[in-house]
Design an enzyme around this catalytic site. Structure first.
Site, short mmCIF file in Angstrom:
data_model
loop_
_atom_site.label_atom_id
_atom_site.label_comp_id
_atom_site.label_asym_id
_atom_site.label_seq_id
_atom_site.Cartn_x
_atom_site.Cartn_y
_atom_site.Cartn_z
N ASP A 140 0.83 -1.22 0.00
CA ASP A 140 0.00 0.00 0.00
C ASP A 140 0.86 1.26 0.00
O ASP A 140 0.49 2.27 -0.59
CB ASP A 140 -0.90 0.00 1.24
CG ASP A 140 -1.91 -1.14 1.19
OD1 ASP A 140 -2.44 -1.41 0.10
OD2 ASP A 140 -2.14 -1.78 2.24
N GLY A 141 2.02 1.19 0.66
CA GLY A 141 2.91 2.34 0.72
C GLY A 141 3.37 2.76 -0.68
O GLY A 141 3.58 3.95 -0.95
N ASN A 219 -4.57 8.76 1.81
CA ASN A 219 -5.11 8.16 3.04
C ASN A 219 -5.63 9.22 4.00
O ASN A 219 -6.81 9.31 4.23
CB ASN A 219 -4.04 7.35 3.78
CG ASN A 219 -4.02 5.89 3.36
OD1 ASN A 219 -4.89 5.44 2.62
ND2 ASN A 219 -3.03 5.16 3.83
N ASP A 249 -4.68 12.78 21.91
CA ASP A 249 -3.40 12.62 21.20
C ASP A 249 -3.43 13.29 19.83
O ASP A 249 -2.38 13.55 19.26
CB ASP A 249 -3.09 11.13 21.02
CG ASP A 249 -2.48 10.53 22.28
OD1 ASP A 249 -2.29 11.30 23.25
OD2 ASP A 249 -2.21 9.32 22.30
N1 LIG Z 1 -1.80 2.81 14.14
C1 LIG Z 1 -1.89 2.63 12.83
O1 LIG Z 1 -2.64 1.81 12.29
C2 LIG Z 1 -1.04 3.50 11.94
C3 LIG Z 1 -0.07 4.34 12.48
C4 LIG Z 1 0.67 5.13 11.60
C5 LIG Z 1 0.43 5.08 10.21
N2 LIG Z 1 -0.52 4.25 9.74
C6 LIG Z 1 -0.87 4.21 8.31
O2 LIG Z 1 0.23 3.95 7.50
C7 LIG Z 1 0.02 4.68 6.31
C8 LIG Z 1 1.32 4.78 5.53
O3 LIG Z 1 1.53 3.51 4.98
P1 LIG Z 1 2.99 3.02 4.62
O4 LIG Z 1 2.85 1.71 3.92
O5 LIG Z 1 3.76 4.13 3.97
O6 LIG Z 1 3.61 2.85 6.05
P2 LIG Z 1 3.87 1.49 6.87
O7 LIG Z 1 4.89 0.69 6.13
O8 LIG Z 1 4.12 1.86 8.28
O9 LIG Z 1 2.47 0.71 6.72
C9 LIG Z 1 1.38 0.87 7.55
C10 LIG Z 1 0.34 -0.24 7.31
O10 LIG Z 1 -0.87 0.37 6.89
C11 LIG Z 1 -1.38 -0.34 5.76
N3 LIG Z 1 -2.14 0.58 4.94
C12 LIG Z 1 -1.71 1.70 4.29
N4 LIG Z 1 -2.73 2.28 3.64
C13 LIG Z 1 -3.83 1.50 3.86
C14 LIG Z 1 -5.18 1.58 3.47
N5 LIG Z 1 -5.63 2.59 2.73
N6 LIG Z 1 -6.05 0.62 3.89
C15 LIG Z 1 -5.60 -0.40 4.67
N7 LIG Z 1 -4.33 -0.52 5.09
C16 LIG Z 1 -3.46 0.42 4.69
C17 LIG Z 1 -0.14 -0.87 5.06
O11 LIG Z 1 -0.47 -2.00 4.25
C18 LIG Z 1 0.73 -1.26 6.23
O12 LIG Z 1 0.44 -2.56 6.69
C19 LIG Z 1 -0.51 6.00 6.77
O13 LIG Z 1 -1.18 6.68 5.76
C20 LIG Z 1 -1.40 5.57 7.91
O14 LIG Z 1 -2.74 5.38 7.50
C21 LIG Z 1 -1.25 3.46 10.57
N1 LIG Z 2 9.16 4.16 -5.25
C1 LIG Z 2 9.41 4.44 -3.98
N2 LIG Z 2 10.37 5.30 -3.62
C2 LIG Z 2 10.63 5.59 -2.31
N3 LIG Z 2 9.95 5.04 -1.29
C3 LIG Z 2 8.98 4.17 -1.59
C4 LIG Z 2 8.65 3.82 -2.95
N4 LIG Z 2 7.66 2.91 -2.93
C5 LIG Z 2 7.36 2.72 -1.63
N5 LIG Z 2 8.15 3.47 -0.84
C6 LIG Z 2 8.13 3.49 0.65
O1 LIG Z 2 8.56 2.23 1.10
C7 LIG Z 2 7.83 1.85 2.27
C8 LIG Z 2 7.33 0.42 2.14
O2 LIG Z 2 6.52 0.29 0.99
P1 LIG Z 2 5.26 -0.64 0.94
O3 LIG Z 2 4.28 -0.26 1.99
O4 LIG Z 2 4.79 -0.63 -0.45
O5 LIG Z 2 5.86 -2.06 1.25
P2 LIG Z 2 5.58 -3.02 2.44
O6 LIG Z 2 5.77 -2.29 3.74
O7 LIG Z 2 6.42 -4.24 2.21
O8 LIG Z 2 4.08 -3.41 2.17
P3 LIG Z 2 2.90 -3.54 3.22
O9 LIG Z 2 2.61 -2.11 3.64
O10 LIG Z 2 1.79 -4.18 2.46
O11 LIG Z 2 3.41 -4.38 4.34
C9 LIG Z 2 6.69 2.87 2.41
O12 LIG Z 2 7.01 3.74 3.49
C10 LIG Z 2 6.70 3.64 1.12
O13 LIG Z 2 6.40 5.03 1.29
#
Ligand SMILES: NC(=O)c1ccc[n+]([C@@H]2O[C@H](COP(=O)([O-])OP(=O)(O)OC[C@H]3O[C@@H](n4cnc5c(N)ncnc54)[C@H](O)[C@@H]3O)[C@@H](O)[C@H]2O)c1
Ligand SMILES: Nc1ncnc2c1ncn2[C@@H]1O[C@H](COP(=O)(O)OP(=O)(O)OP(=O)(O)O)[C@@H](O)[C@H]1O
Length: 376
Positions: A140-141, A219, A249
């Site tokens: 999703d990131g 998001n 918070d």
């Molecule tokens: N307490 C929490 O649940 C918490 C805390 C901080 C950030 N986040 C979320 O993490 C997002 C950033 O994601 P990232 O991947 O860059 O960081 P990350 O790697 O910390 O991932 C956070 C988790 O949120 C999930 N996620 C992200 N967008 C989602 C969506 N629209 N629906 C369901 N799950 C989703 C990802 O798959 C991952 O498992 C932020 O936008 C925020 O929503 C969640």
């Molecule tokens: N092309 C990119 N360049 C720089 N950062 C990236 C790029 N793609 C993803 N990232 C960063 O890398 C991090 C991990 O990416 P992503 O969430 O896709 O993988 P993941 O953590 O393995 O997947 P999941 O969230 O499903 O567990 C995120 O914080 C995202 O913002």
């Protein structure tokens, strides 16, 4: 046959005629438009808007694909190289990747010298006019990353799942050839994901945005206490009407796509991504009666750090780019005009239900057995 009196009376009544119109805040002041609400003999009906499944049909063949990849993953790097080769040889497409990825590809083989990239931010800002389709390889990131690259219109995104949760990534990488083949031919079922546009205002009395360009989130924008150990104090307004003061918070202003991310963890509802609206979800409010809200799509929300606040607050955008909000600063947020179109594997509803079941194990419970007391 004799007609009952009551029917005759109704048919002779004359309803007053009226018109409904809707308005939005445009650059040139408020604009009024007629809605698609129809007026069958003075009755309001929205029958024409109920079909929400969006389908994309190519009118000419797609020429150029941008592939965006999660960094530091060997499996993603291997798949990216295979996909670039297949898209070039079997689909005859132009391919763009990020500068980091082009170095990786060229380190592997000079075969990849046809792959294109960009040099600076001004070239990124023109990408939407060059690219027909964006493919993401990650979780999703990576979808959030792809959306953040487009500050205006966003080309359709095809998210392949190479992460762990993959709520927004319905495509399996093992079947990438069949998936892409079908998407390039079309039609493609699409989820139009709304985004929020956010502006920071320094010293709210001046009412000037810090930057001309809004910060777009797919998001959510979170305003929290950062490293401070004090309670945040956030005054919230909706179109200039006072809503409440958040003491806790922090506060999450989320899109409906983000409703299954941080907002969910803070007790907000899960909402289908195509429902237009802004979720107003407090984080650990110190109150017994602060339930999350869902606001309509047309509102502008303003979150202000009061002048007498004990500490600053911090805003973060899709979990990134923290900005400090000092006492007197504000964050203003409304629905952005540029949604993110993501391709569906089944359709928008099917993909959403699959994600909440498989990703979050929503409402998983052992089924009650037949073997027990029954109503006679
Ligand atoms: N307490 C929490 O649940 C918490 C805390 C901080 C950030 N986040 C979320 O993490 C997002 C950033 O994601 P990232 O991947 O860059 O960081 P990350 O790697 O910390 O991932 C956070 C988790 O949120 C999930 N996620 C992200 N967008 C989602 C969506 N629209 N629906 C369901 N799950 C989703 C990802 O798959 C991952 O498992 C932020 O936008 C925020 O929503 C969640
Ligand atoms: N092309 C990119 N360049 C720089 N950062 C990236 C790029 N793609 C993803 N990232 C960063 O890398 C991090 C991990 O990416 P992503 O969430 O896709 O993988 P993941 O953590 O393995 O997947 P999941 O969230 O499903 O567990 C995120 O914080 C995202 O913002």
């Amino acid at each position: 046959m004799k007609i009952p009196n009551s029917v005759v009376q109704i048919s002779t009544l004359k309803q007053a005629s009226f018109k409904l119109s809707w308005w939005c805040k445009g650059d040139n002041g408020d604009q009024h438009k007629h809605d698609i609400v129809s007026f069958e003999k003075g009755n309001i009906t929205t029958a024409g808007r109920t079909s929400k499944q969006i389908s994309l049909k190519w009118e000419s063949n797609p020429q150029t694909v941008l592939i965006l990849t999660k960094p530091n993953s060997v499996s993603v790097r291997i798949l990216c190289a295979q996909m670039v080769r297949w898209l070039k040889e079997h689909q005859k497409l132009n391919i763009f990747v990020e500068p980091r990825v082009i170095s990786e590809l060229l380190a592997e083989s000079s075969y990849f010298s046809f792959v294109q990239t960009w040099k600076d931010d001004s070239e990124i800002s023109r990408l939407h006019s060059k690219v027909d389709l964006v493919v993401t390889l990650g979780g999703d990131g990576t979808v959030l990353w792809a959306a953040s690259m487009f500050k205006g219109p966003v080309p359709p995104i095809v998210p392949f799942s190479l992460g762990s949760l993959g709520f927004m990534t319905p495509f399996h990488s093992e079947h990438y050839r069949d998936c892409l083949d079908s998407i390039l031919r079309g039609p493609v079922s699409i989820t139009l994901r709304h985004r929020l546009q956010c502006y920071v205002i320094r010293d709210a009395a001046k009412n000037e945005y810090e930057t001309e360009e809004p910060i777009l989130v797919l998001n959510e924008v979170t305003i929290d206490r950062g490293i401070s150990s004090y309670l945040t104090n956030l005054e919230c307004y909706c179109d200039n009407s006072f809503v409440t003061t958040v003491q806790g918070d922090g506060l999450i202003l989320s899109t409906t796509s983000g409703s299954t991310a941080y907002s969910l963890a803070a007790g907000g509802s899960m909402v289908h991504p195509q429902v237009p609206g802004i979720l107003f979800t407090p984080i650990c409010p110190h109150s017994l009666s602060f339930r999350p809200l869902i606001l309509p799509e047309n509102v502008t929300v303003r979150v202000q750090v009061p002048f007498n606040s004990r500490s600053p607050a911090w805003a973060s955008f899709d979990g990134k780019d923290r900005k400090q909000l000092a006492a007197g600063d504000a964050l203003v947020c409304s629905m952005a005009p540029w949604p993110v179109p993501t391709a569906c594997s089944a359709d928008s509803m099917g993909d959403f239900l699959r994600s909440i079941h498989e990703g979050l194990h929503w409402n998983l419970r052992k089924t009650q057995s037949f073997d027990g007391p029954r109503e006679s």
